[in-house]
Design a protein around this motif. Structure first.
Motif, PDB file in Angstrom:
ATOM      1  N   THR A   1     -21.302   9.327 -11.439  1.00  0.00           N
ATOM      2  CA  THR A   1     -22.334   8.329 -11.690  1.00  0.00           C
ATOM      3  C   THR A   1     -21.787   6.918 -11.509  1.00  0.00           C
ATOM      4  N   ASN A   2     -20.464   6.762 -11.565  1.00  0.00           N
ATOM      5  CA  ASN A   2     -19.818   5.489 -11.243  1.00  0.00           C
ATOM      6  C   ASN A   2     -18.372   5.781 -10.857  1.00  0.00           C
TER       7      ASN A   2
ATOM      8  N   THR B   1     -24.430   4.220  -3.358  1.00  0.00           N
ATOM      9  CA  THR B   1     -23.644   4.279  -2.129  1.00  0.00           C
ATOM     10  C   THR B   1     -22.744   3.063  -2.005  1.00  0.00           C
ATOM     11  N   CYS B   2     -23.238   1.885  -2.393  1.00  0.00           N
ATOM     12  CA  CYS B   2     -22.434   0.666  -2.264  1.00  0.00           C
ATOM     13  C   CYS B   2     -21.167   0.730  -3.127  1.00  0.00           C
ATOM     14  N   GLN B   3     -21.214   1.381  -4.287  1.00  0.00           N
ATOM     15  CA  GLN B   3     -20.008   1.551  -5.110  1.00  0.00           C
ATOM     16  C   GLN B   3     -19.017   2.471  -4.411  1.00  0.00           C
ATOM     17  N   ALA B   4     -19.513   3.562  -3.855  1.00  0.00           N
ATOM     18  CA  ALA B   4     -18.640   4.501  -3.146  1.00  0.00           C
ATOM     19  C   ALA B   4     -18.021   3.836  -1.919  1.00  0.00           C
ATOM     20  N   GLN B   5     -18.800   3.037  -1.193  1.00  0.00           N
ATOM     21  CA  GLN B   5     -18.283   2.344  -0.019  1.00  0.00           C
ATOM     22  C   GLN B   5     -17.222   1.322  -0.400  1.00  0.00           C
TER      23      GLN B   5
ATOM     24  N   ALA C   1     -29.644   1.705  -4.776  1.00  0.00           N
ATOM     25  CA  ALA C   1     -29.072   0.764  -5.735  1.00  0.00           C
ATOM     26  C   ALA C   1     -28.644  -0.528  -5.072  1.00  0.00           C
ATOM     27  N   ILE C   2     -28.550  -1.581  -5.874  1.00  0.00           N
ATOM     28  CA  ILE C   2     -28.066  -2.874  -5.394  1.00  0.00           C
ATOM     29  C   ILE C   2     -26.751  -3.166  -6.101  1.00  0.00           C
ATOM     30  N   CYS C   3     -25.725  -3.485  -5.335  1.00  0.00           N
ATOM     31  CA  CYS C   3     -24.418  -3.806  -5.912  1.00  0.00           C
ATOM     32  C   CYS C   3     -24.135  -5.286  -5.708  1.00  0.00           C
TER      33      CYS C   3
END
Length: 57
Positions: free
Chosen positions: A3-4, A28-32, A54-56
């Motif tokens: 989840t994070n 996806t932006c966290q994983a990227q 999601a927005i990062c």
């Protein structure tokens, strides 16, 4: 299911190719961002199938 990825914040190298995939609650932006911090010349981290809405910062 991730989840994070806060615990991976200091990751710089991997010893073999890894993937962060199919986590419906992980932006996806966290994983990227984790994949992008891996040192060039080391195995890669593939990112696919995570939560794209999601927005990062």
């Amino acid at each position: 299911m991730l989840t994070n990825v806060a615990a991976l914040g200091s990751l710089e190298t991997v010893v073999q190719e890894r993937s962060i995939r199919d986590n419906e609650s992980l932006p996806t932006c966290q994983a990227q961002a984790i994949a992008a911090q891996i040192e060039p010349g080391t195995p890669t981290v593939e990112v696919t199938g995570n939560y794209a809405g999601a927005i990062c910062d």
